[in-house]
Design a protein around this motif. Sequence first.
Motif, PDB file in Angstrom:
ATOM      1  N   GLN A  47     -11.138  82.302 -24.067  1.00  0.00           N
ATOM      2  CA  GLN A  47     -12.103  83.212 -24.675  1.00  0.00           C
ATOM      3  C   GLN A  47     -12.442  84.314 -23.674  1.00  0.00           C
ATOM      4  O   GLN A  47     -13.135  84.075 -22.684  1.00  0.00           O
ATOM      5  CB  GLN A  47     -13.370  82.450 -25.078  1.00  0.00           C
TER       6      GLN A  47
ATOM      7  N   SER B 266      -8.545  84.938 -27.266  1.00  0.00           N
ATOM      8  CA  SER B 266      -9.347  85.600 -28.290  1.00  0.00           C
ATOM      9  C   SER B 266      -8.926  87.057 -28.441  1.00  0.00           C
ATOM     10  O   SER B 266      -8.349  87.652 -27.528  1.00  0.00           O
ATOM     11  CB  SER B 266     -10.835  85.527 -27.919  1.00  0.00           C
ATOM     12  N   ASP B 267      -9.198  87.622 -29.588  1.00  0.00           N
ATOM     13  CA  ASP B 267      -8.900  89.030 -29.884  1.00  0.00           C
ATOM     14  C   ASP B 267      -7.422  89.361 -29.661  1.00  0.00           C
ATOM     15  O   ASP B 267      -7.075  90.412 -29.122  1.00  0.00           O
ATOM     16  CB  ASP B 267      -9.782  89.948 -29.025  1.00  0.00           C
TER      17      ASP B 267
ATOM     18  N   GLU C 270     -14.363  86.860 -23.809  1.00  0.00           N
ATOM     19  CA  GLU C 270     -15.755  87.296 -23.728  1.00  0.00           C
ATOM     20  C   GLU C 270     -16.668  86.331 -22.984  1.00  0.00           C
ATOM     21  O   GLU C 270     -17.738  86.726 -22.494  1.00  0.00           O
ATOM     22  CB  GLU C 270     -16.312  87.540 -25.135  1.00  0.00           C
ATOM     23  N   THR C 271     -16.272  85.063 -22.856  1.00  0.00           N
ATOM     24  CA  THR C 271     -17.127  84.079 -22.184  1.00  0.00           C
ATOM     25  C   THR C 271     -16.474  83.442 -20.960  1.00  0.00           C
ATOM     26  O   THR C 271     -17.166  82.813 -20.151  1.00  0.00           O
ATOM     27  CB  THR C 271     -17.512  82.942 -23.153  1.00  0.00           C
TER      28      THR C 271
ATOM     29  N   ARG D 119      -5.481  91.933 -20.567  1.00  0.00           N
ATOM     30  CA  ARG D 119      -6.753  91.287 -20.202  1.00  0.00           C
ATOM     31  C   ARG D 119      -6.565  89.858 -19.714  1.00  0.00           C
ATOM     32  O   ARG D 119      -7.529  89.225 -19.275  1.00  0.00           O
ATOM     33  CB  ARG D 119      -7.706  91.305 -21.402  1.00  0.00           C
TER      34      ARG D 119
END
Length: 231
Positions: free
Chosen positions: A184, A99-100, A186-187, A43
């Motif tokens: 991040q 993140s993640d 997601e953002t 990702r």
Amino acid sequence: MQKLIQGLHHFQTHIFSSRRELFSRLSRAQAPEALFITCSDSRISPNLLTQTDPGQIFTIRNAGNIIPAYGAANGGEGATVEYAVAVLGVKDIIICGHSDCGAMRAMLKPDSLMELPVVSEWLEHAEATRRIVKECYSHLEGDALMTATIEQNVLVQLEHLRTQPAVAAKLARNEISLHGWVYQIETGEVFAYDAKLEQFVPLRPAETLPAADSAERDVSEDVPALAGTGS
């Protein structure tokens, strides 16, 4: 696999042909501006994230964006750092966590590594991260614990980076800057470690880039506050 082949065909017929001058120049030499160290996670796309062209950033990717301390492992990470600094002359090095992160989650749950001996051994290069999180952030859980772990690991790997002789020499002459980022997913936000504030702060355009190093920095200073941890 067919999708990859179709993508390759599109690159050759549309992208390459429209930027032939760039690739002709790159065929003779490279002069990247920075070394970008990040995770292997699918990702994360360094060039997409930084909107850079081929040839502008030199990259290292592995599970957990880890750089073993000098002498701890005779692997590709140290050799790549040395080449980027001593031969290519990069002026900035970024360690970018995200993140993640599966590697950081696995480190927090060592039982999940029982059938992954190679991964388990690799994550020993983040043992300082695990120990700091255990002793300083045991009051956290869930997302807050993950955030603290991800950010702390970036800081630990920056310390490892400083042990590389080529980097240490350049730092002593103020000829290179080190940066710690967390992306991040997601953002789309990126948080950068600010050594003066001792915390990760949102990275904004047209602002002075926060740096994680200085020649006078005391590496024995207290564990810094982390964004999102309430510290």
